[in-house]
Design a protein around this motif. Structure first.
Motif, short mmCIF file in Angstrom:
data_model
loop_
_atom_site.label_atom_id
_atom_site.label_comp_id
_atom_site.label_asym_id
_atom_site.label_seq_id
_atom_site.Cartn_x
_atom_site.Cartn_y
_atom_site.Cartn_z
N GLY A 27 56.08 16.80 132.83
CA GLY A 27 55.98 15.74 132.30
C GLY A 27 56.26 15.81 130.68
N VAL A 28 56.36 16.89 130.11
CA VAL A 28 56.65 17.01 128.62
C VAL A 28 58.11 17.29 128.39
CG1 VAL A 28 56.33 18.49 126.54
CG2 VAL A 28 54.57 18.14 128.39
N PRO A 29 58.79 16.54 127.86
CA PRO A 29 60.28 16.54 127.64
C PRO A 29 60.58 17.91 126.99
CG PRO A 29 59.47 15.15 126.09
CD PRO A 29 58.41 15.27 127.07
N VAL A 30 61.91 18.62 127.64
CA VAL A 30 62.24 19.93 127.00
C VAL A 30 63.07 19.72 125.88
CG1 VAL A 30 63.38 22.11 127.80
CG2 VAL A 30 62.01 21.06 129.51
N GLN A 31 62.81 20.31 124.80
CA GLN A 31 63.60 19.97 123.49
C GLN A 31 64.94 20.93 123.84
OE1 GLN A 31 61.16 20.90 120.18
NE2 GLN A 31 60.12 19.06 120.23
N SER A 32 66.09 20.44 123.38
CA SER A 32 67.29 21.27 123.43
C SER A 32 67.34 22.27 122.15
CB SER A 32 68.50 20.21 123.25
OG SER A 32 69.62 21.00 123.29
N SER A 33 67.74 23.38 122.56
CA SER A 33 67.93 24.46 121.61
C SER A 33 69.19 24.42 120.67
CB SER A 33 68.08 25.95 122.26
OG SER A 33 68.89 26.16 123.24
N THR A 34 69.95 23.34 121.08
CA THR A 34 71.25 23.32 120.37
C THR A 34 70.92 22.22 118.98
OG1 THR A 34 72.44 23.39 122.24
CG2 THR A 34 73.47 22.36 120.44
N ARG A 35 71.11 23.02 117.96
CA ARG A 35 70.90 22.19 116.68
C ARG A 35 72.40 21.40 116.52
NH1 ARG A 35 69.07 26.22 112.14
NH2 ARG A 35 70.75 27.32 113.21
N GLN A 36 72.10 19.93 116.08
CA GLN A 36 73.17 19.26 115.88
C GLN A 36 74.11 19.75 114.59
OE1 GLN A 36 74.03 16.71 117.41
NE2 GLN A 36 72.07 16.81 118.78
N LEU A 37 75.31 19.24 114.74
CA LEU A 37 76.31 19.59 113.64
C LEU A 37 76.00 19.04 112.29
CD1 LEU A 37 79.06 21.48 113.41
CD2 LEU A 37 80.13 19.40 113.58
N GLN A 38 76.00 19.91 111.55
CA GLN A 38 75.39 19.62 110.03
C GLN A 38 76.26 20.13 109.07
OE1 GLN A 38 71.37 20.31 109.10
NE2 GLN A 38 71.27 22.31 110.40
N ALA A 39 76.51 19.34 107.71
CA ALA A 39 77.17 20.11 106.53
C ALA A 39 76.51 21.18 105.98
CB ALA A 39 77.25 18.92 105.42
N ALA A 40 77.09 22.07 105.48
CA ALA A 40 76.33 23.27 104.88
C ALA A 40 76.99 23.34 103.47
CB ALA A 40 76.78 24.79 105.52
N GLN A 41 76.29 24.14 102.57
CA GLN A 41 76.75 24.19 101.12
C GLN A 41 77.71 25.30 101.03
OE1 GLN A 41 73.31 24.70 98.68
NE2 GLN A 41 72.39 22.60 98.98
N ILE A 42 78.67 24.98 100.08
CA ILE A 42 79.77 26.08 99.99
C ILE A 42 79.03 27.40 99.53
CG2 ILE A 42 81.73 26.57 98.61
CD1 ILE A 42 82.63 23.69 98.88
N ALA A 43 78.02 27.16 98.47
CA ALA A 43 77.52 28.42 97.97
C ALA A 43 76.80 29.37 98.96
CB ALA A 43 76.60 27.91 96.94
N GLU A 44 76.34 28.52 99.93
CA GLU A 44 75.71 29.23 101.11
C GLU A 44 76.50 30.32 101.89
OE1 GLU A 44 73.57 27.98 105.49
OE2 GLU A 44 73.83 26.67 104.01
N VAL A 70 86.88 28.31 99.84
CA VAL A 70 86.00 27.40 100.64
C VAL A 70 86.25 26.02 100.10
CG1 VAL A 70 84.04 26.92 101.63
CG2 VAL A 70 84.49 29.49 101.23
N TRP A 71 86.57 25.02 101.27
CA TRP A 71 86.72 23.75 100.75
C TRP A 71 85.84 22.86 101.29
CZ3 TRP A 71 91.72 20.81 102.70
CH2 TRP A 71 91.68 19.49 102.16
N ARG A 72 85.38 22.99 102.83
CA ARG A 72 84.38 22.27 103.72
C ARG A 72 83.62 23.23 104.71
NH1 ARG A 72 88.28 17.27 105.22
NH2 ARG A 72 88.62 16.39 103.22
N VAL A 73 82.44 23.05 104.83
CA VAL A 73 81.82 23.93 105.81
C VAL A 73 80.83 22.93 106.72
CG1 VAL A 73 80.23 25.92 105.94
CG2 VAL A 73 81.54 25.67 104.02
N LEU A 74 80.97 23.41 108.01
CA LEU A 74 79.92 22.61 108.78
C LEU A 74 79.43 23.92 109.60
CD1 LEU A 74 82.18 20.09 110.21
CD2 LEU A 74 80.31 19.41 108.46
N LYS A 75 77.89 23.66 110.04
CA LYS A 75 77.15 24.65 110.76
C LYS A 75 76.66 24.17 111.89
CE LYS A 75 73.04 24.68 107.91
NZ LYS A 75 72.26 25.34 106.91
N ALA A 76 76.28 24.91 112.88
CA ALA A 76 75.74 24.38 114.10
C ALA A 76 74.60 25.55 114.77
CB ALA A 76 76.50 23.84 115.21
N GLY A 77 73.88 25.33 115.52
CA GLY A 77 73.09 26.36 116.26
C GLY A 77 73.39 26.80 117.47
N ASP A 78 74.71 26.40 118.02
CA ASP A 78 75.38 26.40 119.26
C ASP A 78 76.87 26.56 119.19
OD1 ASP A 78 76.38 25.41 122.13
OD2 ASP A 78 74.35 26.60 122.12
#
Length: 244
Positions: free
Chosen positions: A62-79, A123-131
């Motif tokens: 009855g408890v929904p399982v949270q997905s381990s996949t993180r959504q795609l998001q922007a990352a800082q160039i310095a990172e 580096v011009w653009r950066v996107l990161k994700a957990g999957d």
């Protein structure tokens, strides 16, 4: 029998908590069997088999399982620059065309994937994700952008090569035309020289021919005069009889 039942109760009271919870959710039922003092142990029936124990899942129903996949998001160039400087990233895939490139990088410590787009090595653009399933489309998107941006560079390089080829062919053609022009000029000069020389030769020939004709006429005249003189001298010679 009473001692056995009391011992069973003490064992359950001292059991670990997760077993107690299991007992609460799915209590075990032991078969009950009354034993008479007059019963013969040989006639005692075997107890019925206990019902199978239910396994409790890690996540309650009855408890929904949270997905381990993180959504795609922007990352800082310095990172990403800091991670590259530290040598903490693994390169999974790369694409490069002229001054544009794309990379799919992996940060093992955080299990994070980075899709990076570069221009002239920066580096011009950066996107990161957990999957990886979320990072690969971003990487392919950057590849499409790099190919689109580099298409003009490809066309420019092709046109530059064509123009250089045309310039080389034009220079070769001009050089060939110049050589032919030089040959023609030299031939024309030789033609003029030969024509002048022929004219001079013809003039000389005419002069020589005139001198020859005059000399021949004079020679003929002198010969006639000599013949006449010889005739006159011979006429003055007396005719003497011959001795026999």
């Amino acid at each position: 029998m009473k001692s056995l039942l009391s011992r069973r109760g003490s064992v359950l009271d001292n059991a670990p908590s997760f077993l107690v919870r299991q007992k609460m959710h799915s209590p075990d039922r032991f078969p009950t069997h009354e034993i008479d003092a007059d019963d013969d142990p040989k006639d005692e029936k075997l107890p019925a088999a206990p019902s199978p124990t239910r396994v409790t899942p890690l996540r309650p129903a009855g408890v929904p399982v949270q997905s381990s996949t993180r959504q795609l998001q922007a990352a800082q160039i310095a990172e990403i620059e800091w991670l590259v400087q530290q040598g903490s990233l693994s390169t999974f895939r790369e694409f490069e065309s002229f001054g544009y490139s794309a990379s799919l990088l992996f940060y093992p410590r955080d299990l994070t994937y980075y899709a990076v787009l570069y221009h002239e090595g920066d580096v011009w653009r950066v996107l990161k994700a957990g999957d990886i399933d979320a990072a690969e489309p971003a990487f392919r998107h950057f590849i499409e952008q790099a190919m689109r941006f580099a298409e003009a560079e490809m066309r420019r390089a092709h046109l530059e090569a064509q123009n250089e080829q045309f310039s080389r062919l034009i220079a070769e053609s001009e050089a060939q035309i110049e050589r032919v022009r030089v040959d023609l000029n030299r031939g024309s000069e030789h033609d003029q020289e030969v024509a002048l020389k022929q004219q001079e030769v013809r003039k000389t020939l005419a002069q020589l021919e005139g001198r020859r004709v005059a000399a021949q006429a004079q020679l003929n005249k002198l010969r006639r005069q000599a013949h006449q003189l010889d005739t006159t001298v011979n006429e003055s010679v007396p005719h003497l009889p011959s001795l026999r």
